[in-house]
Design an enzyme around this catalytic site. Structure first.
Site, PDB file in Angstrom:
ATOM      1  CG  MET A 285      -2.242  -1.000   0.965  1.00 41.11           C
ATOM      2  SD  MET A 285      -3.473  -0.805  -0.201  1.00 41.11           S
ATOM      3  CE  MET A 285      -3.381  -2.488  -1.423  1.00 41.11           C
TER       4      MET A 285
ATOM      5  CG  HIS B 130       2.519   2.452   3.837  1.00 46.40           C
ATOM      6  ND1 HIS B 130       1.025   2.933   4.390  1.00 46.40           N
ATOM      7  CD2 HIS B 130       3.255   1.502   3.838  1.00 46.40           C
ATOM      8  CE1 HIS B 130       0.180   1.957   4.281  1.00 46.40           C
ATOM      9  NE2 HIS B 130       1.605   0.410   4.337  1.00 46.40           N
ATOM     10  CG  HIS B 131      -2.004   5.577   0.041  1.00 45.83           C
ATOM     11  ND1 HIS B 131      -2.585   6.718   0.434  1.00 45.83           N
ATOM     12  CD2 HIS B 131      -2.858   4.520  -1.264  1.00 45.83           C
ATOM     13  CE1 HIS B 131      -3.679   6.924  -0.456  1.00 45.83           C
ATOM     14  NE2 HIS B 131      -3.365   6.318  -1.402  1.00 45.83           N
ATOM     15  CB  ALA B 132      -0.559   4.200   6.233  1.00 43.43           C
TER      16      ALA B 132
ATOM     17  CE1 TYR C 244      -3.360   6.770  -4.370  1.00 43.68           C
ATOM     18  CE2 TYR C 244      -1.754   9.190  -4.514  1.00 43.68           C
ATOM     19  CZ  TYR C 244      -1.592   8.334  -4.908  1.00 43.68           C
ATOM     20  OH  TYR C 244      -0.798   7.639  -5.922  1.00 43.68           O
TER      21      TYR C 244
END
Lengths: 483, 483
Positions: A21, A140-142, A204
């Site tokens: 991710m 990271h997408h987080a 996103y």
């Protein structure tokens, strides 16, 4: 201390070896005239290795929850930050064509970040032909969303070829300096066409603003009402046909990229009374139709794309949360190019209209409800049987001028996004100076011939130019760019 | 159709982003005189990409169990084998020293294999100085053990510089041809010193022969008796002191390698009335003692190493299952080099004696019981609190002659093993022609200075040479090899 939103946490929970991710991209540069490649890259490397006062998320790692089997809820400073680990020096085997670059990036994009450190890697890549070099970054997408990623990229570069970076692009100082500049830059940009609104779709879509306190159950109830206001609206999961790229993914990615002339694409939209975004959606739809006809079976039901949509007012460049997702009917089952364009345009218009009727708060809920099922289905491990969309097509606004990094001219900014089981194709484009830079990520197994999409995108653009009555002298795009 | 043994399955279950369970290594070559690097590597690449009739495990992937959440129990042919994915072409950034090679290999060794495909990757690496090139391979531990890995490596090479490979080293044809050759090779080897027995320790001790049918509970009961026969015997988990490398691992690895003269190491053992294996254990013990004294705190309790031990009779080169593990007292708390050597020697002798008293069947159980706790502790996620061993030190017999790959001379064979939470250091050496090639794998976070071990191994060898009354003219080892 940064907190993770519930969305951030879902990106962590939903991650596996098969579905990393992280998001990132390849940036392509030409060395300044007379510069020595080794010296130039070694200077950049030195700058990038500076670990003093890094901006979020470059110095922060996930803080493990004290409760066993609970996901992390905070970021903390990494007490033993190791820039040698994060900043990497890579090289291409000869002959150093874009083919070798994409092979390397496909591999780098396929591997998981190390959760015990700040969730990013940055590669300086040497060995390209024609005095070019490249970078590949993944975060990271987080920790980051697409808009923030673009801000970070922009903060590295300058429109002045003589400007030299004094601080690491990952430093607080660099980012603060960029924030100061933003207002001026935006003032300039307002004088130019196209308007920010026209290229304002961003990838996103799940905003951090939702926070972890949102009661999902309540939100679903409130949103359902908004959702049903317009019966014609395309919704996730509804009528998404089966294609080779709507399956379970393997752990291998394929990345390809190409630039097109911004003016060419913009001219089509203008002639057809559509937006730039309508045109890139139509290009993608035409390309996907040809891909499926040639290499698979064209579904009788049209493909549905998730198009992240910026809702920010024209003057607002600082907020990063005004983002929602529209489900677009790509009309891939329509042979007539004009009818296909109009169907896409209408589908986008409906989606936008719905969002315009909503309050900001309702939009937040709407966005979440559009995403929540995909994430839930993901956590249940059945997303390949129930894809939310056929593909994601995202349009990210980038710099309007020729940009430079320590004097090296920026030739391309090719985004590389995350894909997921069931929706195994992502087409993201960045407007960069006079070009539109497309980056495409697919699963190697379900779309081994994804590079054909590059040719088919060009074919689709030519078809649209003919439809629009535009007859360019030279039909092929910027052929000096990646193929 | 290949079946997975229970041990193979445990390697799959025990794997995580932080503990990849593949094994592999770096092989170093010099191009044949007059050969063009690009042409030579491209010829090799072509050979390696041939996907016709591959030997196990190169064409087989895990077959998913039909029962949900059950681990795979069989291998199956991969119906869409993609050699382009498995065989990779990589390059080193300039100046192309061993430093750049080890940095690349450290990164490649840190990433998980893709479970949806045959569990291996092979890299051709260009860009080394001095007309050298390298390969880096990784294969999942569930598919291969160390002895088999060495057979595969040997099957690629020839002692004849004029020999040219006609088939892919991954093909059934190549491997069959190698099997025919083995008997002759062994006949030659028997005439040479040292005997096979002296260099017969091999890594990866849990034999496939145990099979999935073994009743673990029953085995534990039966083995406990054998286990207790000799009270002085070192057992896993007992008195393993805490050191920086006996912690939970991050997802990053550090790989370093170096060659030593086989004769130098062998001479020490001969003079001290010990085996080659005693001497490499003493070298490692001396190096670890110095590392801990210099960069951490030397524990008052001595370090314990797991030494995989071959039990095969002198004439047997075909069976691959006669392998057990001995826990060796490294006597790192002993300052006197002779006493340290004698303690190690005695500890090895005790372990070997126990094994010699056991029947083959008891040895199988014994081996499993030595491993079972480590794997159980691993599955419970507490292995960093309860390390089974301080480190693994393994000695793998390799070719006794100068070998060639399509005419390129083999300069080094450096193994890269898997490490685990709690036992975060692996020192494996291969005897290759006239050298002993050491490959060391550590966790980047717990042993950031692991490259110092290379110097300390040399210091320890010098100390042993002095102890043995050997005064070589030139004390530094083969300094032209990696440092």
């Amino acid at each position: 201390m940064h907190k993770l939103s519930s969305t951030d946490t879902l990106f962590l929970l939903n991650e596996s070896r098969e579905t990393p991710m992280h998001v990132g991209g390849v940036h392509l540069f030409t060395l300044p005239e007379g510069a020595d490649e080794i010296e130039f890259l070694s200077d950049l490397g030195e700058l990038l290795h500076d670990d003093a006062a890094l901006s979020f998320p470059f110095g922060q790692r996930l803080r493990e929850s004290r409760l066993p089997s609970c996901p992390p809820i905070r970021w903390e400073e990494d007490p033993k930050l190791d820039m040698e680990y994060h900043v990497r020096h890579s090289a291409l085997p000869r002959p150093g064509r874009y083919r070798e670059l994409f092979a390397l990036v496909s591999r780098l994009h396929s591997t998981l970040l190390d959760r015990s450190r700040p969730l990013w890697e940055f590669n300086l890549i040497e060995g390209l032909q024609n005095r070019q070099f490249a970078t590949y970054s993944k975060v990271h997408h987080a920790a980051i969303d697409g808009a923030m990623g673009m801000h970070l990229a922009n903060s590295m570069y300058s429109s002045d070829p003589d400007s030299r970076a004094e601080h690491s692009p990952f430093s607080v100082r660099s980012f603060k300096r960029y924030q100061h500049k933003l207002a001026e830059l935006h003032a300039d940009a307002n004088d130019e066409t196209p308007t920010a609104d026209e290229i304002s779709s961003v990838n996103y879509m799940v905003s951090e603003a939702l926070g972890s306190a949102v009661n999902v159950g309540k939100a679903i109830g409130q949103s359902l009402e908004a959702y049903l206001k317009d019966g014609k609206l395309r919704m996730p999961f509804s009528e998404v046909p089966h294609t080779p790229f709507n399956q379970r993914l393997s752990g291998a990615r394929r990345f390809v990229a190409q630039s097109w002339s911004f003016d060419r694409v913009y001219a089509v939209g203008k002639a057809l009374d559509g937006t730039l975004n309508d045109t890139v959606l139509a290009m993608s739809a035409g390309a996907l139709r040809k891909y499926l006809k040639t290499h698979a079976e064209l579904p009788t039901v049209s493909l549905k794309a998730m198009a992240p949509m910026s809702l920010r007012p024209a003057g607002d460049v600082t907020s990063s949360n005004a983002v929602a997702a529209i489900t677009v009917d790509l009309a891939t089952n329509v042979a007539d190019a004009e009818l296909r364009y109009r169907t896409i345009q209408e589908s986008m218009r409906e989606g936008r209209q719905l969002l315009q009727q909503l309050t900001r708060r309702e939009i937040d809920f709407y966005t979440m409800i559009m995403q929540a099922p995909a994430i839930m289905v993901g956590l249940m491990g059945v997303e390949h049987k129930l894809p939310a969309y056929s593909t994601v097509i995202s349009n990210v606004p980038g710099p309007r001028k020729q940009m430079y990094w320590n004097g090296a001219s920026l030739n391309g900014m090719y985004p590389a996004s995350a894909i997921n089981h069931g929706t195994g194709l992502n087409i993201t484009m960045v407007s960069n100076n006079k070009s539109l830079d497309f980056g495409i990520v697919a699963c190697l197994d379900s779309m081994p011939l994804v590079q054909r999409l590059i040719d088919y995108l060009e074919d689709a653009l030519v078809e649209l130019e003919e439809l629009a009555g535009i007859r360019p002298q030279q039909r092929r795009g910027r052929s000096e760019q990646p193929a």
